[in-house]
Design an enzyme around this catalytic site. Structure first.
Site, PDB file in Angstrom:
ATOM      1  N   GLU A  33       0.720  -1.551  -0.050  1.00 36.84           N
ATOM      2  CA  GLU A  33       0.243   0.204  -0.294  1.00 36.84           C
ATOM      3  C   GLU A  33       0.153   1.339   0.272  1.00 36.84           C
ATOM      4  O   GLU A  33       1.176   1.981   1.076  1.00 36.84           O
ATOM      5  CB  GLU A  33      -0.712  -0.088   1.514  1.00 36.84           C
ATOM      6  CG  GLU A  33      -1.932  -1.138   1.024  1.00 36.84           C
ATOM      7  CD  GLU A  33      -3.061  -1.284   2.043  1.00 36.84           C
ATOM      8  OE1 GLU A  33      -2.976  -0.602   3.244  1.00 36.84           O
ATOM      9  OE2 GLU A  33      -4.081  -1.948   1.920  1.00 36.84           O
ATOM     10  N   GLU A  72      -5.239  -8.585  -1.688  1.00 36.05           N
ATOM     11  CA  GLU A  72      -6.232  -8.466   0.259  1.00 36.05           C
ATOM     12  C   GLU A  72      -7.956  -8.244  -0.457  1.00 36.05           C
ATOM     13  O   GLU A  72      -8.009  -7.126  -1.066  1.00 36.05           O
ATOM     14  CB  GLU A  72      -5.329  -7.186   0.905  1.00 36.05           C
ATOM     15  CG  GLU A  72      -4.693  -7.226   1.611  1.00 36.05           C
ATOM     16  CD  GLU A  72      -3.772  -6.181   2.580  1.00 36.05           C
ATOM     17  OE1 GLU A  72      -4.860  -5.410   2.726  1.00 36.05           O
ATOM     18  OE2 GLU A  72      -2.540  -5.755   2.633  1.00 36.05           O
TER      19      GLU A  72
HETATM   20  C1  BGP Z   1      -4.828  -2.952   4.929  1.00 36.71           C
HETATM   21  C2  BGP Z   1      -2.873  -2.999   5.264  1.00 36.71           C
HETATM   22  C3  BGP Z   1      -3.177  -4.747   5.837  1.00 36.71           C
HETATM   23  C4  BGP Z   1      -4.276  -4.947   6.764  1.00 36.71           C
HETATM   24  C5  BGP Z   1      -5.941  -4.196   6.205  1.00 36.71           C
HETATM   25  C6  BGP Z   1      -7.106  -4.197   7.190  1.00 36.71           C
HETATM   26  O1  BGP Z   1      -4.661  -1.871   4.533  1.00 36.71           O
HETATM   27  O2  BGP Z   1      -2.216  -3.985   3.818  1.00 36.71           O
HETATM   28  O3  BGP Z   1      -2.071  -4.637   6.629  1.00 36.71           O
HETATM   29  O4  BGP Z   1      -3.952  -4.185   7.884  1.00 36.71           O
HETATM   30  O5  BGP Z   1      -5.499  -3.327   5.382  1.00 36.71           O
HETATM   31  O6  BGP Z   1      -7.614  -2.810   7.471  1.00 36.71           O
HETATM   32  P1  BGP Z   1      -8.005  -2.978   8.636  1.00 36.71           P
HETATM   33  O7  BGP Z   1      -7.083  -4.513  10.183  1.00 36.71           O
HETATM   34  O8  BGP Z   1      -7.758  -1.490   9.432  1.00 36.71           O
HETATM   35  O9  BGP Z   1      -9.157  -3.923   8.940  1.00 36.71           O
END
Ligand code: BGP
Length: 492
Positions: A199, A389
């Site tokens: 990201e 993701e």
């Molecule tokens: C993305 C990241 C992950 C994880 C995911 C879910 O931004 O790459 O590392 O954090 O988001 O987010 P969250 O855990 O804040 O719900």
């Protein structure tokens, strides 16, 4: 035929949220090891505690301006989510066996830079750290699972942040270059799929960039971005040199982006907003140079990025093999944002979309948005894509009989995978892989909570650090097993 025969199906994780063992096996400290847990219900943000040069202490979130000379400190008797996370460090064999059982042929994880170079810039790597990951990759090989390795996932070594101001400094870039050269060399033959910087468009976070005055000093911000791009380009170039069969991708936090209305001013606000938020990064990493609007913006702001000879050339030579991204929700832009209600989404805030439902954390649920951006990305770049993701963060209930009946998660997965199928079948996009976020419960990156669970496998651990880390298959585990083993055909 919808999903190609060799489609890559798996789960995604990140070391700072999953691995734990933060001071075991010779690992050094990273900035993320100082980030405390938050609490969404009580509106408590994740914070660092800093020691300031004048001797006082101050708590700040990862997005705030960190004063020059501020050093993060660790308090006693305080729960730090990254320290144990969900303990992949001691459960990796069991977890890989579970991914196999779930039907995965792909597994995304990240390397802790400080497990391999404890200070980030040591002369020699920590052999124990190298072997730790090597054993994981060998196990993957044995199980027939292809690893997808993120070189940097919200991870800056503490020493580089304290002594060099993180990614503002060329020293950090050079240390990263040494780190990636080591891992490409040592894991040659075991890993073929890599992501450079997770990201990269969310680089305004201290845990990722390690820089001070990131908001008040735009020069610092832009210099840091330049170095991150160079780090990524170097990784692509070096990775190909060391093993020409390596496939190396970028990683961007994506979202579908909509204008609030068809008023041209709102439409233009979306163009500007999405350029800044996402297209800028893809354009640099796929095309190898800064887009014209960005060049103009830097000129207007009198920013001159410090560049070495050969930097621009490296950016051109280090363009990625595939475009990968996270997708959770969509964002809305308006010309007059002040008059709108805002909601949370993946580490940023956005105007609320009246047409969409949201999760308990306010993130809109928008499967069609995924089809929209798969089309937009493919039209723009014409290279293979991976969704690395995607998933639903929700509160799960462990029933007395030991089951977790997460039908809401099954619905979310079904709707998104159906859309992927349509985008391949009907639009012809070149989608080659999918890793569901947190296929096993992890600490939330945004809030530091355990109760925000994404997994198909429940991990017995709570927000105060209690629990024995035992793993329990949720109802969604069996659903995903059916989806993955039928290559995305059986979605009922
Ligand atoms: C993305 C990241 C992950 C994880 C995911 C879910 O931004 O790459 O590392 O954090 O988001 O987010 P969250 O855990 O804040 O719900």
């Amino acid at each position: 035929m919808s999903f190609p025969k060799n489609f890559l199906w798996g789960g995604a994780t990140a070391a700072n949220q999953y691995e734990g063992g933060y001071n075991s096996g010779g690992k050094g400290l990273a900035v993320c090891d100082f980030l405390k847990g938050g609490d969404n219900i009580r509106h408590i943000a994740r914070k660092f505690l800093f020691q300031l040069p004048d001797g006082t202490q101050k708590e700040l979130t990862p997005f705030e301006d960190i004063p020059q000379g501020a050093i993060p400190i660790m308090e006693e008797n305080t729960y730090y989510p990254s320290h144990d996370a969900t303990d992949f460090y001691h459960h990796w064999k069991e977890d890989l066996a579970l991914t196999k059982e779930m039907g995965c042929n792909f597994f995304r994880m990240s390397l802790n830079w400080t497990r391999i170079y404890p200070n980030g810039d040591d002369e020699k790597p920590n052999e124990e750290g190298i072997v730790f990951y090597e054993n994981i990759f060998k196990e993957c090989q044995k199980l027939g699972i292809t690893p997808l390795v993120t070189l940097n996932h919200f991870d800056c070594p503490l020493h580089l942040a304290n002594a060099y101001d993180g990614w503002v400094s060329r020293h950090t870039l050079e240390a990263f270059e040494r780190f990636v050269t080591t891992v490409f060399t040592r894991y040659k033959g075991l890993v073929h799929y890599w992501l450079t910087i997770n990201e990269i468009n969310l680089n305004g976070m201290y845990m990722m960039n390690g820089i001070h005055e990131q908001n008040s000093n735009i020069q610092n911000k832009e210099q840091c971005r330049w170095h991150l791009f160079l780090g990524s380009a170097y990784a692509v170039k070096k990775g190909h040199e060391i093993d020409p069969t390596n496939k190396i991708g970028l990683m961007i936090a994506q979202s579908a982006t909509y204008p609030y209305s068809c008023k041209p001013e709102d439409v233009f606000a979306e163009v500007k907003g999405s350029n800044e938020y996402k297209w800028f990064y893809g354009d640099v990493m796929v095309r190898g140079y800064y887009p014209s609007w960005k060049v103009k913006e830097l000129e207007r702001n009198h920013i001159t990025i410090k560049k070495d000879d050969g930097d621009a050339q490296l950016l051109k030579e280090g363009t990625v093999d595939f475009y990968s991204f996270s997708y959770y929700s969509s964002n809305v832009y308006a010309a007059d944002p002040k008059n709108h209600t805002f909601t949370e989404t993946n580490l940023v805030q956005t105007i609320q979309n009246p047409y969409l439902k949201a999760t308990d954390w306010g993130w809109t649920i928008d499967p069609l948005g995924l089809r929209i951006i798969l089309n937009q990305i493919y039209d723009r770049y014409q290279i293979p894509m991976m969704i690395v993701e995607n998933g639903l963060g929700a509160i799960d209930k462990l029933e007395e009989d030991g089951t977790v009946n997460d039908d809401y998660r099954i619905d979310y997965m079904r709707n998104h995978i159906k859309i992927m199928k349509q985008a391949i079948e009907e639009d012809g996009v070149d989608l080659i892989g999918y890793t569901a976020w947190g296929f096993i419960d992890l600490v939330s990156g945004g809030t530091g909570e355990m109760r925000k669970r994404y997994g198909f496998i429940y991990v017995n651990r709570d927000d105060d650090g209690n629990g024995d880390f035992s793993r329990i298959r949720k109802k969604s585990f069996y659903y995903m097993q059916k989806v993955y083993t039928s290559n995305g055909e059986d979605l009922d």
